[in-house]
Design an enzyme around this catalytic site. Sequence first.
Site, PDB file in Angstrom:
ATOM      1  N   HIS A   1     160.423 -32.823 -34.992  1.00  0.00           N
ATOM      2  CA  HIS A   1     160.529 -34.246 -35.345  1.00  0.00           C
ATOM      3  C   HIS A   1     161.015 -34.464 -36.776  1.00  0.00           C
ATOM      4  CE1 HIS A   1     158.712 -35.557 -31.652  1.00  0.00           C
ATOM      5  NE2 HIS A   1     157.544 -34.995 -31.904  1.00  0.00           N
TER       6      HIS A   1
ATOM      7  N   ASP B   1     159.711 -29.606 -25.372  1.00  0.00           N
ATOM      8  CA  ASP B   1     158.511 -30.329 -25.812  1.00  0.00           C
ATOM      9  C   ASP B   1     158.538 -31.708 -25.140  1.00  0.00           C
ATOM     10  OD1 ASP B   1     156.461 -30.306 -28.471  1.00  0.00           O
ATOM     11  OD2 ASP B   1     157.095 -32.302 -27.823  1.00  0.00           O
TER      12      ASP B   1
ATOM     13  N   HIS C   1     157.937 -34.496 -26.246  1.00  0.00           N
ATOM     14  CA  HIS C   1     158.470 -35.539 -27.129  1.00  0.00           C
ATOM     15  C   HIS C   1     159.935 -35.251 -27.464  1.00  0.00           C
ATOM     16  CE1 HIS C   1     154.049 -35.279 -27.887  1.00  0.00           C
ATOM     17  NE2 HIS C   1     154.181 -36.559 -27.585  1.00  0.00           N
TER      18      HIS C   1
ATOM     19  N   ASP D   1     153.302 -29.628 -24.358  1.00  0.00           N
ATOM     20  CA  ASP D   1     152.628 -30.910 -24.166  1.00  0.00           C
ATOM     21  C   ASP D   1     153.159 -31.685 -22.962  1.00  0.00           C
ATOM     22  OD1 ASP D   1     154.938 -31.070 -25.663  1.00  0.00           O
ATOM     23  OD2 ASP D   1     154.011 -32.096 -27.371  1.00  0.00           O
TER      24      ASP D   1
HETATM   25 ZN   LIG Z   1     155.376 -32.800 -28.653  1.00  0.00          ZN
END
Ligand SMILES: [Zn+2]
Length: 368
Positions: A142, A179, A181, A267
């Site tokens: 991120h 991931d 996200h 995740d």
């Molecule tokens: Zn994540």
Amino acid sequence: MATGFYWDERCFWHAGGNYALTLPLGGLVQPLAAGGLPEGPEAKRRLKSLIEVTGLWATLDTRGAAPADREALERVHPAAYLDAFKAMSDAGGGELGLRTPFGPGGYEIAALSAGLATAALEAVLRGELTNAYALSRPPGHHCLPDWPNGFCLLANIAVAVEAALAHGLARRIAVIDWDVHHGNGTEAIFYDRDDVLTVSLHQERNYPLDTGAAADRGRGAGLGANLNVPLPPGTGHAGYLAAFDRLVAPQVRAFGPDAIVVASGYDACLFDPLGRMLATAETFGALTRRTRVLAEDLCAGRLVLVHEGGYSEAYSPFCGHAAVQALANSAIAAPDPLAETAARRQPGAAFDAFVDSRLDQVARDAGL
Ligand SMILES: [Zn+2]
């Protein structure tokens, strides 16, 4: 040659709190496990523990690494950000972005996390290892050049990729991010570039809320070298593999990389508190097998998995073990204790067909 496994105990010591009980953190004071954010050390430490206990550890080439140095970090991050981060870290820790608290020594631990990824990629590209896993923490995908967010303080994979390119070890690198996200940091860093392909599979409208659309394909010279595959909440094992086979693998093949790097978060597993997907440990094994075969076909097997998210302390280690097992092409398994439950919780044929229709839409939005 073996599969490399890069780790450092100090990566488990990254913490946003400033004390362990009443002992000030720093030096030899290990933070307590209980912390405020879900990005704690346990899910990652327990992966390493599980790998040791099954015996897979003994088959791996386990290594440490030096922290990424200032030159390596400055290929991605502005000097002003690194100076501010280092100063706050030296002064006891703090917060420079969104949900990225760190304690004293946080800068050095983050540099170490980036260093593990960098060393893993370099060793694979130099032909010292078949492939490698970097148990990096804090995570990195991120992080923007000057703005840490989503638990990520330095852009680990971007730092590793830039080092490999700068040292002439590769000319083209593909990054696959599974991931749950969106890999917004990696995407942003390479958005204008045609030498780094960034592909992200993620739950739509999770974090960040305003990035990760299928229509975002890159810019300028980088147009076409970014692909986002937003997936609906509830996507399970079959949906993930369909997304990989239909959209991810063809893009990577067409790109023709010298190496593949995976942002490997867990995740998307069905027990994660920060995701609403239904992937299982076997999903991560299957994704890794597919990526290993892809790397063998395209780039002499040069593949590095870099650990990102995964917040189910109990289940995430089984997902990670399945990935490392597949990476090492090993028969040493950590059988999923909840395999039957996980299989029965899959969304079923009707929802899988819905995911297929959404993949059609992603392909249209992406202009594929
Ligand atoms: Zn994540």
